[in-house]
Scaffold this active site. Structure first.
Site, PDB file in Angstrom:
ATOM      1  N   ASP A   1       0.804  -1.683  -0.027  1.00  0.00           N
ATOM      2  CA  ASP A   1      -0.105   0.306   0.034  1.00  0.00           C
ATOM      3  C   ASP A   1       1.343   1.365   0.322  1.00  0.00           C
ATOM      4  O   ASP A   1       1.414   1.649   0.892  1.00  0.00           O
ATOM      5  CB  ASP A   1      -0.737  -0.124   1.748  1.00  0.00           C
ATOM      6  CG  ASP A   1      -1.269   0.977   1.625  1.00  0.00           C
ATOM      7  OD1 ASP A   1      -1.703   2.378   0.486  1.00  0.00           O
ATOM      8  OD2 ASP A   1      -2.064   1.587   2.684  1.00  0.00           O
TER       9      ASP A   1
ATOM     10  N   ASN B   1       3.896   7.205   3.350  1.00  0.00           N
ATOM     11  CA  ASN B   1       4.199   5.934   3.328  1.00  0.00           C
ATOM     12  C   ASN B   1       4.250   4.468   2.830  1.00  0.00           C
ATOM     13  O   ASN B   1       3.265   4.594   2.433  1.00  0.00           O
ATOM     14  CB  ASN B   1       3.973   5.419   5.316  1.00  0.00           C
ATOM     15  CG  ASN B   1       5.109   6.007   5.862  1.00  0.00           C
ATOM     16  OD1 ASN B   1       5.828   6.404   5.867  1.00  0.00           O
ATOM     17  ND2 ASN B   1       3.916   6.449   7.195  1.00  0.00           N
TER      18      ASN B   1
ATOM     19  N   VAL C   1       3.468   0.817   2.989  1.00  0.00           N
ATOM     20  CA  VAL C   1       3.711  -0.484   3.728  1.00  0.00           C
ATOM     21  C   VAL C   1       3.794  -1.601   2.527  1.00  0.00           C
ATOM     22  O   VAL C   1       2.499  -2.037   1.925  1.00  0.00           O
ATOM     23  CB  VAL C   1       2.005   0.001   4.569  1.00  0.00           C
ATOM     24  CG1 VAL C   1       1.755  -1.111   5.417  1.00  0.00           C
ATOM     25  CG2 VAL C   1       1.539   1.067   5.211  1.00  0.00           C
TER      26      VAL C   1
ATOM     27  N   GLY D   1      -8.846   7.687  -6.637  1.00  0.00           N
ATOM     28  CA  GLY D   1      -7.231   6.822  -5.862  1.00  0.00           C
ATOM     29  C   GLY D   1      -7.497   5.536  -6.043  1.00  0.00           C
ATOM     30  O   GLY D   1      -8.653   5.105  -4.937  1.00  0.00           O
ATOM     31  N   ALA D   2      -7.026   5.042  -5.884  1.00  0.00           N
ATOM     32  CA  ALA D   2      -7.212   3.648  -5.166  1.00  0.00           C
ATOM     33  C   ALA D   2      -7.424   3.104  -3.850  1.00  0.00           C
ATOM     34  O   ALA D   2      -8.264   1.896  -3.668  1.00  0.00           O
ATOM     35  CB  ALA D   2      -6.140   2.408  -6.098  1.00  0.00           C
ATOM     36  N   ASP D   3      -6.992   3.560  -3.163  1.00  0.00           N
ATOM     37  CA  ASP D   3      -6.866   3.517  -1.979  1.00  0.00           C
ATOM     38  C   ASP D   3      -8.808   4.025  -1.451  1.00  0.00           C
ATOM     39  O   ASP D   3      -8.940   3.695  -0.422  1.00  0.00           O
ATOM     40  CB  ASP D   3      -6.103   4.930  -0.702  1.00  0.00           C
ATOM     41  CG  ASP D   3      -6.206   5.792  -1.352  1.00  0.00           C
ATOM     42  OD1 ASP D   3      -7.014   6.622  -2.144  1.00  0.00           O
ATOM     43  OD2 ASP D   3      -6.020   7.065  -0.426  1.00  0.00           O
TER      44      ASP D   3
ATOM     45  N   ASP E   1     -10.556   8.777   6.200  1.00  0.00           N
ATOM     46  CA  ASP E   1      -9.571   8.416   6.619  1.00  0.00           C
ATOM     47  C   ASP E   1      -8.542   9.830   6.751  1.00  0.00           C
ATOM     48  O   ASP E   1      -8.401  10.264   5.926  1.00  0.00           O
ATOM     49  CB  ASP E   1      -9.449   7.689   4.725  1.00  0.00           C
ATOM     50  CG  ASP E   1      -7.483   6.913   4.783  1.00  0.00           C
ATOM     51  OD1 ASP E   1      -6.767   7.355   5.793  1.00  0.00           O
ATOM     52  OD2 ASP E   1      -7.568   6.267   4.357  1.00  0.00           O
TER      53      ASP E   1
ATOM     54  N   THR F   1      -2.641  11.907   4.427  1.00  0.00           N
ATOM     55  CA  THR F   1      -2.017  12.258   4.383  1.00  0.00           C
ATOM     56  C   THR F   1      -2.966  13.627   3.698  1.00  0.00           C
ATOM     57  O   THR F   1      -2.623  15.205   3.762  1.00  0.00           O
ATOM     58  CB  THR F   1      -1.192  12.229   2.843  1.00  0.00           C
ATOM     59  OG1 THR F   1      -0.195  11.584   3.293  1.00  0.00           O
ATOM     60  CG2 THR F   1      -0.309  13.913   2.390  1.00  0.00           C
TER      61      THR F   1
ATOM     62  N   THR G   1      -0.015  30.415  22.926  1.00  0.00           N
ATOM     63  CA  THR G   1       0.040  29.737  21.280  1.00  0.00           C
ATOM     64  C   THR G   1      -0.044  29.013  20.846  1.00  0.00           C
ATOM     65  O   THR G   1      -0.209  28.225  20.560  1.00  0.00           O
ATOM     66  CB  THR G   1       1.674  30.731  21.150  1.00  0.00           C
ATOM     67  OG1 THR G   1       1.270  31.836  20.665  1.00  0.00           O
ATOM     68  CG2 THR G   1       1.932  30.413  19.828  1.00  0.00           C
TER      69      THR G   1
END
Length: 269
Positions: free
Chosen positions: A6, A11, A13, A107-109, A129, A132, A184
């Site tokens: 993946d 990343n 995986v 997207g495939a994901d 999900d 990113t 802050t």
């Protein structure tokens, strides 16, 4: 055994499935320039540590949202495992309709999450999900993929805030005790954490109204557990949803075969 890869924007995986259980799961930072040989040195060491031999890997499936990384991942499978990987694309047999204007753009994901989510929980379904990008995917009662929402990811927003505002430091993600920050860093943490919680709650509510009925909400991604602590709308967390989707996709589709010429070259390398 099945090698599952993946490749996300942050990343990659790798996981190995023996038919019943995951025998190992490992991740490495996504680098479009990383070669198949570099992957192999890293992966072979991890396989050996887990008591696995590369000869035991008989099939592979790759899902990626980083097209430039696909060449080296495919070569990894061909050159080091002597197998042709199945590539997750909209043209495969997913077992459901992709009801969007251009299925090739999805997207495939997101399709993989829809496949695994509906198989495990039925539908209708909203899958959040935390990757990113933070995505919301909508799955119909019959499993059809209906589209969704794409938002900037949590870490991406934090980095943009730090880079665009000279006086704002780079901070980590945490759940603040109060919404009102009196310094802050707590104020920034509140904006990111409670801001994203509010976004999740708001978008889920709007999706349900537009869909016109109740929907189950599940979450995946590295930050899913943290943000689920702050809201009641997320009903279930599934950390391995995308990996499960890849496994299910491989089960639905015939494994590609390595060409005779390619096999001959591997045998003589």
């Amino acid at each position: 055994m099945l090698l599952v890869i993946d490749c996300g924007n942050t990343n990659v995986v790798f996981a190995v499935r023996d038919g019943a259980t995951w025998r190992g799961t490992w991740r490495i930072r996504t680098d479009q320039q990383r070669t198949s040989d570099e992957y192999s040195v890293w992966l072979m060491t991890l396989l050996e540590h887990a008591g696995l031999r590369r000869e035991e890997i008989s099939a592979a499936v790759i899902g990626t949202v980083v097209p430039a990384a696909l060449y080296h991942l495919r070569r990894l499978c061909r050159d080091w495992f002597s197998i042709e990987p199945l590539i997750a694309r909209s043209t495969l047999d997913w077992g459901f309709e992709i009801r969007v204007n251009n299925p090739a753009e999805v997207g495939a994901d997101r399709l993989l999450n829809a496949l695994a989510g509906h198989r495990q929980f039925g539908g209708p379904l909203i899958i959040v999900d935390f990757g990113t990008a933070t995505t919301f995917d909508v799955v119909d009662h019959d499993g059809a993929y209906l589209g969704g929402v794409i938002c900037p990811g949590v870490n991406l927003s934090l980095e943009a805030l730090h880079q665009a505002a000279a006086q704002l430091p780079r901070i980590g993600i945490a759940r603040p005790q109060s919404v009102i920050g009196r310094q802050t860093v707590p104020a920034m943490q509140s904006g990111i954490y409670w801001g994203y919680v509010a976004m999740v709650e708001g978008l889920v509510a709007r999706i349900k109204v537009e869909y016109g009925g109740p929907m189950k909400v599940i979450a995946t991604g590295g930050l899913a557990s943290l943000f689920a602590e702050g809201t009641m709308v997320i009903e279930q967390i599934e950390d391995d949803l995308t990996l499960d989707g890849l496994r299910m996709l491989a089960e639905r589709n015939p494994a590609p075969t390595l060409s005779r010429e390619r096999t001959r070259l591997i045998e003589h390398e």
